[in-house]
Design a protein around this motif. Structure first.
Motif, mmCIF file in Angstrom:
data_model
loop_
_atom_site.group_PDB
_atom_site.id
_atom_site.type_symbol
_atom_site.label_atom_id
_atom_site.label_comp_id
_atom_site.label_asym_id
_atom_site.label_seq_id
_atom_site.Cartn_x
_atom_site.Cartn_y
_atom_site.Cartn_z
ATOM 1 N N LEU A 123 0.856 -1.184 0.000
ATOM 2 C CA LEU A 123 0.000 0.000 0.000
ATOM 3 C C LEU A 123 0.890 1.231 0.000
ATOM 4 O O LEU A 123 1.772 1.374 0.848
ATOM 5 C CB LEU A 123 -0.898 0.002 1.235
ATOM 6 N N SER A 124 0.660 2.126 -0.954
ATOM 7 C CA SER A 124 1.446 3.352 -1.066
ATOM 8 C C SER A 124 0.534 4.554 -0.882
ATOM 9 O O SER A 124 -0.507 4.660 -1.541
ATOM 10 C CB SER A 124 2.139 3.411 -2.439
ATOM 11 N N LEU A 125 0.926 5.452 0.024
ATOM 12 C CA LEU A 125 0.172 6.672 0.309
ATOM 13 C C LEU A 125 1.141 7.844 0.361
ATOM 14 O O LEU A 125 2.285 7.681 0.766
ATOM 15 C CB LEU A 125 -0.566 6.552 1.641
ATOM 16 N N ALA A 126 0.669 9.015 -0.037
ATOM 17 C CA ALA A 126 1.555 10.182 -0.047
ATOM 18 C C ALA A 126 0.809 11.436 0.381
ATOM 19 O O ALA A 126 -0.291 11.718 -0.123
ATOM 20 C CB ALA A 126 2.151 10.392 -1.435
ATOM 21 N N LEU A 127 1.399 12.168 1.316
ATOM 22 C CA LEU A 127 0.919 13.507 1.632
ATOM 23 C C LEU A 127 1.505 14.424 0.553
ATOM 24 O O LEU A 127 2.716 14.485 0.371
ATOM 25 C CB LEU A 127 1.403 13.933 3.013
ATOM 26 N N SER A 128 0.652 15.108 -0.165
ATOM 27 C CA SER A 128 1.118 15.878 -1.315
ATOM 28 C C SER A 128 0.310 17.162 -1.465
ATOM 29 O O SER A 128 -0.720 17.352 -0.810
ATOM 30 C CB SER A 128 1.002 15.036 -2.594
ATOM 31 N N HIS A 129 0.803 18.031 -2.343
ATOM 32 C CA HIS A 129 0.046 19.234 -2.702
ATOM 33 C C HIS A 129 0.223 19.487 -4.197
ATOM 34 O O HIS A 129 1.186 19.032 -4.801
ATOM 35 C CB HIS A 129 0.514 20.451 -1.894
ATOM 36 N N VAL A 130 -0.715 20.194 -4.781
ATOM 37 C CA VAL A 130 -0.660 20.477 -6.210
ATOM 38 C C VAL A 130 0.574 21.310 -6.507
ATOM 39 O O VAL A 130 0.900 22.274 -5.796
ATOM 40 C CB VAL A 130 -1.929 21.218 -6.673
ATOM 41 N N ASP A 161 -15.059 3.294 7.330
ATOM 42 C CA ASP A 161 -15.967 3.671 8.418
ATOM 43 C C ASP A 161 -15.239 3.854 9.747
ATOM 44 O O ASP A 161 -15.824 4.357 10.705
ATOM 45 C CB ASP A 161 -17.112 2.671 8.557
ATOM 46 N N ARG A 162 -13.950 3.480 9.808
ATOM 47 C CA ARG A 162 -13.171 3.666 11.030
ATOM 48 C C ARG A 162 -12.324 4.940 11.004
ATOM 49 O O ARG A 162 -11.701 5.285 12.006
ATOM 50 C CB ARG A 162 -12.245 2.477 11.260
ATOM 51 N N LEU A 163 -12.273 5.597 9.871
ATOM 52 C CA LEU A 163 -11.386 6.747 9.704
ATOM 53 C C LEU A 163 -12.104 8.064 10.004
ATOM 54 O O LEU A 163 -13.328 8.112 10.134
ATOM 55 C CB LEU A 163 -10.825 6.759 8.282
ATOM 56 N N ASP A 164 -11.332 9.136 10.099
ATOM 57 C CA ASP A 164 -11.842 10.469 10.393
ATOM 58 C C ASP A 164 -12.739 10.945 9.251
ATOM 59 O O ASP A 164 -12.295 11.057 8.110
ATOM 60 C CB ASP A 164 -10.652 11.422 10.576
ATOM 61 N N HIS A 165 -13.981 11.260 9.554
ATOM 62 C CA HIS A 165 -14.940 11.676 8.533
ATOM 63 C C HIS A 165 -15.160 13.182 8.528
ATOM 64 O O HIS A 165 -16.148 13.654 7.945
ATOM 65 C CB HIS A 165 -16.278 10.957 8.731
ATOM 66 N N THR A 166 -14.253 13.946 9.117
ATOM 67 C CA THR A 166 -14.428 15.404 9.145
ATOM 68 C C THR A 166 -14.547 15.955 7.732
ATOM 69 O O THR A 166 -15.437 16.752 7.425
ATOM 70 C CB THR A 166 -13.243 16.069 9.861
ATOM 71 N N ASP A 167 -13.617 15.571 6.862
ATOM 72 C CA ASP A 167 -13.682 15.907 5.440
ATOM 73 C C ASP A 167 -12.739 14.968 4.694
ATOM 74 O O ASP A 167 -12.084 14.118 5.313
ATOM 75 C CB ASP A 167 -13.366 17.388 5.173
ATOM 76 N N MET A 168 -12.649 15.108 3.372
ATOM 77 C CA MET A 168 -11.884 14.169 2.556
ATOM 78 C C MET A 168 -10.386 14.195 2.860
ATOM 79 O O MET A 168 -9.724 13.150 2.830
ATOM 80 C CB MET A 168 -12.117 14.472 1.068
ATOM 81 N N TRP A 169 -9.840 15.364 3.146
ATOM 82 C CA TRP A 169 -8.412 15.454 3.450
ATOM 83 C C TRP A 169 -8.129 14.880 4.829
ATOM 84 O O TRP A 169 -7.114 14.207 5.041
ATOM 85 C CB TRP A 169 -7.947 16.899 3.339
ATOM 86 N N ALA A 170 -9.008 15.107 5.782
ATOM 87 C CA ALA A 170 -8.848 14.520 7.116
ATOM 88 C C ALA A 170 -8.911 13.001 7.026
ATOM 89 O O ALA A 170 -8.136 12.296 7.689
ATOM 90 C CB ALA A 170 -9.935 15.048 8.055
ATOM 91 N N LEU A 171 -9.815 12.485 6.202
ATOM 92 C CA LEU A 171 -9.916 11.032 6.031
ATOM 93 C C LEU A 171 -8.630 10.460 5.444
ATOM 94 O O LEU A 171 -8.129 9.438 5.909
ATOM 95 C CB LEU A 171 -11.115 10.695 5.134
ATOM 96 N N TYR A 172 -8.084 11.130 4.424
ATOM 97 C CA TYR A 172 -6.859 10.614 3.795
ATOM 98 C C TYR A 172 -5.685 10.667 4.765
ATOM 99 O O TYR A 172 -4.893 9.723 4.855
ATOM 100 C CB TYR A 172 -6.530 11.416 2.536
ATOM 101 N N ARG A 173 -5.571 11.765 5.514
ATOM 102 C CA ARG A 173 -4.473 11.865 6.495
ATOM 103 C C ARG A 173 -4.604 10.801 7.580
ATOM 104 O O ARG A 173 -3.606 10.244 8.039
ATOM 105 C CB ARG A 173 -4.445 13.267 7.106
ATOM 106 N N ASP A 174 -5.837 10.504 7.972
ATOM 107 C CA ASP A 174 -6.046 9.456 8.970
ATOM 108 C C ASP A 174 -5.696 8.091 8.386
ATOM 109 O O ASP A 174 -5.158 7.225 9.086
ATOM 110 C CB ASP A 174 -7.491 9.472 9.460
ATOM 111 N N LEU A 175 -5.982 7.903 7.109
ATOM 112 C CA LEU A 175 -5.588 6.674 6.424
ATOM 113 C C LEU A 175 -4.067 6.529 6.423
ATOM 114 O O LEU A 175 -3.522 5.456 6.722
ATOM 115 C CB LEU A 175 -6.117 6.696 4.984
ATOM 116 N N VAL A 176 -3.362 7.603 6.118
ATOM 117 C CA VAL A 176 -1.895 7.596 6.124
ATOM 118 C C VAL A 176 -1.361 7.286 7.516
ATOM 119 O O VAL A 176 -0.485 6.430 7.697
ATOM 120 C CB VAL A 176 -1.339 8.956 5.638
ATOM 121 N N ARG A 177 -1.877 7.980 8.505
ATOM 122 C CA ARG A 177 -1.436 7.813 9.894
ATOM 123 C C ARG A 177 -1.634 6.378 10.365
ATOM 124 O O ARG A 177 -0.734 5.764 10.954
ATOM 125 C CB ARG A 177 -2.243 8.768 10.780
ATOM 126 N N THR A 178 -2.798 5.822 10.056
ATOM 127 C CA THR A 178 -3.112 4.470 10.504
ATOM 128 C C THR A 178 -2.281 3.432 9.757
ATOM 129 O O THR A 178 -1.767 2.480 10.357
ATOM 130 C CB THR A 178 -4.617 4.188 10.319
#
Length: 256
Positions: A123-130, A161-178
Motif C-alpha cells: 500500500l502506497s500513500l503520499a501527503l502531497s500538494h498540487v 468507516d473507522r477513519l476520520d470523517h471530518t472531510d476528505m483530506w482529514a480522512l486521507y491523512r487518517d488513512l496515512v497515519r493508521t
C-alpha cells in the motif's frame, strides 16, 4: 504471476462501499504522459515497470458520505484508488520510484496498491500538494511518502468507516497515519507526517541494529565487542521509544 491484479485486495483493505467501486483499465501511456516531455527517463520507467494498472475505486463525498475539503493549499473532492501490477525483475528502487511517479502524476491524493512479482502487495500513500510550478495544475509534489506491506496491516484497520470523517483530506491523512502504524497507531494525537517519519526512523534504526549486532558477533577484539554491544543496547532503547510513540501499547512490531 498473472497479468490480472487481485482487485479484491484494495476493495477489502479499505472496505469500499459498492457505490465507490470502479473497474477501469488505465493505459501505461496515460500514467507516463505527465513525464514524457520534462522527464523522459521516468516515462520510460513507467512503461517498462508497469504490467497492468486499473482504477478500482473513487472516494467521493456522495459515495462515502464525507464532505469535500477546501482551503488555501488544496481542494480534495475525490480520491482515486488504483491497483498496479509491476513487471518481473523490477528493482526495489524502481518500485519505489514508480509509486512516487503515480502519486505525482495526479493533482489529488491517491490510494495505490502495488502488486509485486513475488505475489505480495504494498500500500502506497503520499501527503502531497498540487505543484505550484505546473501551469496546468495537474500534478503533485510529494511532501511525505509511505509504503506498507499490506499483509502487515491489522485486518479491518483501514476500513473507511473507522477513519476520520471530518472531510476528505482529514480522512486521507487518517488513512496515512493508521497505515504507517500498520493499523495500530498509538493515538489520535499522532499526526500523519509524524507517523511516516517515525516509521522511517524505525526502519533506519533496525537496519543499523542488525549491522551492529552482526559486527559484534564477528569482532575479534574484546573492547570492540563491548563497544558494539553498548551501541546495540542504545539502539534497542531508541527503537522501543519510537515504537511506543508510533504503535499502540498492545502492538509489538519490527519494521522491515
Amino acid at each position: 504471476m498473472t497479468d490480472t491484479p487481485q482487485v479484491h485486495d484494495g476493495l477489502s483493505l479499505l472496505g469500499l462501499p459498492e457505490a465507490a467501486r470502479q473497474q477501469h483499465r488505465i493505459t501505461k501511456k496515460m500514467l507516463a504522459a505527465q513525464f514524457e516531455d520534462q522527464a523522459p527517463a521516468d516515462a520510460r520507467l513507467i512503461t517498462k515497470a508497469v504490467t497492468l494498472a486499473q482504477l478500482v475505486g473513487i472516494l467521493r463525498p456522495e459515495t462515502i458520505q464525507v464532505p469535500k475539503h477546501q482551503d488555501a493549499d488544496r481542494t480534495v473532492v475525490d480520491i482515486p484508488v488504483l491497483e498496479v501490477v509491476l513487471a518481473d525483475k523490477t528493482t526495489a528502487a524502481d518500485r519505489t520510484r514508480v509509486t512516487e511517479l503515480v502519486h505525482r502524476s495526479m493533482a489529488k491524493p491517491v490510494v495505490l496498491l502495488t502488486h509485486l512479482p513475488d505475489s505480495t502487495t504494498t500500500l502506497s500513500l503520499a501527503l502531497s500538494h498540487v505543484s505550484r510550478t505546473d501551469p496546468t495544475q495537474s500534478t503533485s509534489v510529494i511532501d511525505a511518502h509511505v509504503m506498507v506491506p499490506a499483509e502487515q496491516i491489522a485486518p479491518g484497520a483501514l476500513h473507511l468507516d473507522r477513519l476520520d470523517h471530518t472531510d476528505m483530506w482529514a480522512l486521507y491523512r487518517d488513512l496515512v497515519r493508521t497505515a504507517a502504524a500498520d493499523g495500530r497507531p498509538a493515538g489520535t494525537a499522532l499526526q500523519a507526517a509524524d507517523a511516516i517519519a517515525l516509521r522511517r526512523q524505525l526502519t533506519d534504526l533496525e537496519i543499523e541494529l542488525t549491522t551492529v549486532v552482526r559486527d559484534a558477533r564477528q569482532a575479534k577484539n574484546q573492547q570492540r565487542r563491548i563497544e558494539l554491544n553498548t551501541q546495540a543496547r542504545t539502539l534497542r532503547a531508541q527503537i522501543e521509544r519510537a515504537e511506543g510513540t508510533l504503535y499502540s501499547a498492545d502492538h509489538k512490531h519490527g519494521v522491515t
